[in-house]
Design an enzyme around this catalytic site. Sequence first.
Site, PDB file in Angstrom:
ATOM      1  N   ARG A 165      73.905  57.362  43.444  1.00 23.76           N
ATOM      2  CA  ARG A 165      73.838  56.853  44.816  1.00 23.76           C
ATOM      3  C   ARG A 165      73.580  55.343  44.840  1.00 23.76           C
ATOM      4  O   ARG A 165      74.077  54.650  45.733  1.00 23.76           O
ATOM      5  CB  ARG A 165      72.768  57.622  45.591  1.00 23.76           C
ATOM      6  N   ARG A 200      73.624  71.136  30.488  1.00 16.37           N
ATOM      7  CA  ARG A 200      72.334  71.818  30.637  1.00 16.37           C
ATOM      8  C   ARG A 200      72.276  73.128  29.853  1.00 16.37           C
ATOM      9  O   ARG A 200      71.212  73.526  29.375  1.00 16.37           O
ATOM     10  CB  ARG A 200      72.020  72.027  32.112  1.00 16.37           C
ATOM     11  N   ASP A 220      69.355  72.949  39.186  1.00 15.42           N
ATOM     12  CA  ASP A 220      69.800  72.517  37.858  1.00 15.42           C
ATOM     13  C   ASP A 220      68.837  72.924  36.743  1.00 15.42           C
ATOM     14  O   ASP A 220      69.176  72.794  35.560  1.00 15.42           O
ATOM     15  CB  ASP A 220      69.973  71.001  37.824  1.00 15.42           C
TER      16      ASP A 220
END
Length: 450
Positions: A33, A403, A327
Amino acid sequence: MSGHGDPIPMISHKCGPLTGVAHVPGDKSISHRSMLLGAMTVGETRITGLLEGEDVLATASAMRAFGADVERLGDGDWRIYGFGVGGFAEPEDVIDCGNAGTGVRLIMGCMATSPITATFTGDASLRSRPMGRVTDPISLFGAAAYGRSKGRLPMTVVGARNPVPVRYTTPMASAQVKSAVLLAGLNAPGETVVIEAEATRDHTERMLAGFGAEVDVQVTGEGRVITLVGQPELKPQTIAVPRDPSSAAFPVCAALIVEGSDVLVPNIGLNPTRAGLFETLREMRADLTYENEREEGGEPVADLRARFSPEMKGIRVPEDRAASMIDEYPVLSVVAAFAEGKTEFVGVHELRVKESDRIDAMARGLEANGVCVDEGEDWMTVHGMGPDGVPGGGTADARLDHRIAMSFMVLGMAARMPVRVDDGSPIATSFPIFENLMAGLGARIERSNR
């Protein structure tokens, strides 16, 4: 490591106590961002602590392609000279977002209300992920998207020439969808409104306000209502990116399951929309404490200390917590394998459409290492085997998912026999220093051709 080159098989061995200080990378969500909003200002934005993983570097490359001047000054230190809201230039080539699901969806939102056309692609994992959840709402502004069947990349987005503001209720708890709509609303006249029934990570709202946009957030009977006034002049900022709680999850969880461990993870962002994992671990009786709690750049921050926790108990993780830790479920399932009793994850269908089907990936990988797992369309139950109870000895398919790969490396640190993953290369997308950082704490991870 590269998520686009040859596979890198990896093996993790049972290790002695993990000790020391783990300086994890900058927050990936805030890094993305910062790059996007910096490009949408007029003037120079400076960023320190930026995560320099492949996902964020792909976003930086995309902003260059759209006309921003983006320069790396040093380790984590970047400058962006932006083109302003609505100032996107049409890129000359296809935008390759690699493995970055957040990157591609937010970029689509950013450019959807500019009168340009851009084509997006990514690696095999990203090309399999659904984009309709973003292209559907941006079409309400007047944009159009043309991609492969089931809304998959490669995809061409034709931006709206005369965008209109929208009022949109998100059909699922997704910060990516909410953020894409808000970013599209920046270049639409009037007020764009996003309503979410369940709160998701709020970095976009916080950062939009920090860059000078007029953003109002109210909790009503409809849910969380975010109103953005369009066509602001965003002001350049100096941003210090806090360290990523999703990356912190790996050394924290490893310390909890490896006997004798005591690890400090400093400067971790504890935004309440991101800290569900740590709350859950404490409910499981993990020895996890917050030290030096403070606020930096409008975000709560603390140092996390994690110690070996042999008395952890399985729990039912509240469904309304899913969005704040979506996540982290893969590595939490590893911790659950070393707890006593069963740990239940409910309301987690979103795990099916991440970089991989993470419910299936974790279930199959845990079973290959001797752990019993039950699963349904939107739930998973891990039957804990207690400290030192996981046999290990299996190979997990990482499925091009960073992950998943890191979670099974953590499993191997405490399992009785080594744990392998078929490909550790995707780790570079979010945590390029993972191997060295964990080795510095005492882990035994090696690359293997077997």
